[in-house]
Enzyme design. Structure first.
Site, PDB file in Angstrom:
ATOM      1  N   HIS A 186      -0.037  24.891  -4.171  1.00  0.00           N
ATOM      2  CA  HIS A 186      -0.323  25.078  -5.527  1.00  0.00           C
ATOM      3  C   HIS A 186       0.812  25.032  -6.536  1.00  0.00           C
ATOM      4  O   HIS A 186       0.347  24.913  -7.229  1.00  0.00           O
ATOM      5  CB  HIS A 186      -1.616  26.141  -6.297  1.00  0.00           C
ATOM      6  N   GLU A 329      14.587  10.504  -0.615  1.00  0.00           N
ATOM      7  CA  GLU A 329      14.182   8.976  -1.359  1.00  0.00           C
ATOM      8  C   GLU A 329      14.478   8.677  -0.090  1.00  0.00           C
ATOM      9  O   GLU A 329      13.217   7.356   0.124  1.00  0.00           O
ATOM     10  CB  GLU A 329      14.891   8.855  -2.672  1.00  0.00           C
TER      11      GLU A 329
END
Length: 458
Positions: A186, A329
């Site tokens: 998480h 990216e």
């Protein structure tokens, strides 16, 4: 300078420099849409079909020997890339790919005629329809070429690139198999792992994707050739489909066979949809890899900064010295493109009507683009990111020492509730876990040191 070529509609002016004929020229006029040309991999797959057909037709007496030889010679030139500029047609054309099939037919015929009599183009002694396209239809040639192009791209380019990236990650995982760090779930601190274990997950994810891609190959090896216009095989001699599959297999080195149901091979493209889904699976794994390394490399002072990614180029035009995770990216962007391509392929494959799917060009354009992007992306990411990345062991150790979830090791000794009190106390008062544990009175220093050992929690 132009010459006159003809088709069933009438005469058309064609540049003297072109090998193509009237149908290609009409397509250039009526389908001047976008800049995406039909992929050369597809064009060369069509040329391979024409070469195979010339051989099969020559053997069974459907073509004169000299015509067969001329077609094969011209097709070989196309396969070797000598006439790449002769295939300018756009992806956005007839949904059966008829114009591109005729583009290949006309270029091969035009070159064969030049070889025979020194005159480029025309229909004698080699006719684009009667000879080059003998016993064929665009409706079975184009889907056959789609399967050939996709299978060759997967085998020759994509699978080796996936293997290369797997090997690069596996090497890094082995190198750092004992480097303990904080795990995270998480995006919050969790119990420890090693950096090698963290990297091993990516190796396994890539293996799952690779297996899915390999499992799609048998469907690609089934060829529509021999079905001609609607799947019945009209105008093809008996046994033409299996003979063509065997010849294409021999020429390509891949185990192509004749599709058992030619009606399905013309009207549906489930095999390509399956492959596209597998490519999407790979894109999903690569997106996870890119984004996790981007998180681990964030910083260098205000982020996690547990991994140092290679500084390949300056990252900012205004902030001096800034370096960005550009390889991550690029990889994540191409993954987005592959996922979008998969959606388009699914829509296109679902929209065929009756005996023919007429969305073939967009399916193969998107599929081959996805294969190329994934192959280049895996190779590029391995050599420009994975090979040069380095863990920051000191930063990992600091995070591990400051982490609170090592308290999980106390559960079996003092219970969940008391362990939770220690973690809460450490967080609220800015204490180390050890300091909070001793202040709580639930255990002593020796017990803490014996029970809370990150290297034993792996």
């Amino acid at each position: 300078m132009t010459r006159i070529e003809t088709d069933s509609i009438g005469p058309v002016e064609v540049p003297d420099s072109a090998y193509w004929g009237a149908q290609t020229q009409r397509s250039l006029t009526y389908f001047a849409i976008g800049e995406q040309c039909m992929p050369l991999a597809l064009v060369k797959a069509l040329a391979l079909i024409k070469k195979a057909a010339a051989r099969v037709n020559g053997r069974i007496g459907e073509l004169p020997a000299d015509v067969s030889r001329l077609i094969e010679q011209a097709a070989d030139e196309v396969l070797h890339g000598q006439h790449d500029d002769q295939f300018p047609l756009r992806v956005w054309q007839t949904g059966s790919g008829t114009q591109s099939n005729m583009n290949v037919n006309e270029v091969i015929a035009g070159r064969a005629n030049e070889l025979a009599n020194g005159q480029r183009g025309g229909k004698s002694p080699v006719h684009p329809n009667d000879h080059v396209n003998r016993a064929q239809s665009s409706n079975d040639c184009f889907p056959t070429a789609m399967h050939i192009a996709a299978a060759r791209a997967v085998q020759q380019k994509l699978l080796p690139a996936i293997g290369e990236l797997q090997a690069g990650l596996a090497e890094q995982a082995m190198r750092h198999e004992h480097l303990v760090k904080t795990g995270r779930t998480h995006l919050m601190d969790a119990t420890p792992v090693t950096f090698g274990q963290e990297l091993s997950a990516f190796v396994s994810q890539l293996q799952i994707a690779e297996q899915a891609i390999r499992q799609s190959l048998p469907g690609l090896y089934q060829l529509a050739q021999g079905g001609t216009a609607v799947g019945t095989g009209l105008n093809a001699p008996p046994g033409f489909g299996p003979a063509m599959a065997a010849e294409i297999a021999a020429l390509s080195g891949l185990p192509f066979v004749s599709a058992p149901n030619k009606f399905a091979a013309l009207a549906g493209h489930e095999a390509l949809v399956v492959l596209s889904g597998a490519l999407k699976t790979l894109a999903v794994a690569l997106m996870k890899l890119a984004n996790d390394l981007r998180l681990l490399g964030s910083g260098p002072r205000a982020g996690l900064a547990e991994v140092r990614l290679p500084a390949n180029e300056p990252g900012s035009s205004i902030m001096p010295g800034k370096v960005n995770p550009t390889q991550c990216e690029a990889l994540s962007m191409l993954a987005c493109q592959v996922m979008g391509n998969d959606a388009s392929i699914g829509f296109a494959a679902s929209l065929g009507q009756l005996q023919l799917n007429v969305f073939k060009p967009v399916i193969i354009h998107n599929l081959l683009e996805s294969i190329d992007l994934l192959a280049d992306g895996c190779h590029n990411f391995n050599i420009h990111c994975i090979a040069g990345m380095q863990p920051d062991a000191e930063r990992m150790a600091a995070h591990l020492e400051q982490g609170l979830m090592l308290v999980t090791a106390l559960n079996t000794h003092i219970g969940y509730d008391k362990a939770a009190q220690i973690a809460k106390l450490a967080y609220e008062q800015g204490l180390t876990l050890r300091e909070a544990a001793l202040r709580s009175g639930h255990l002593n220093a020796q017990e803490f040191d014996d029970w809370v050992r990150p290297q034993d929690m792996l």
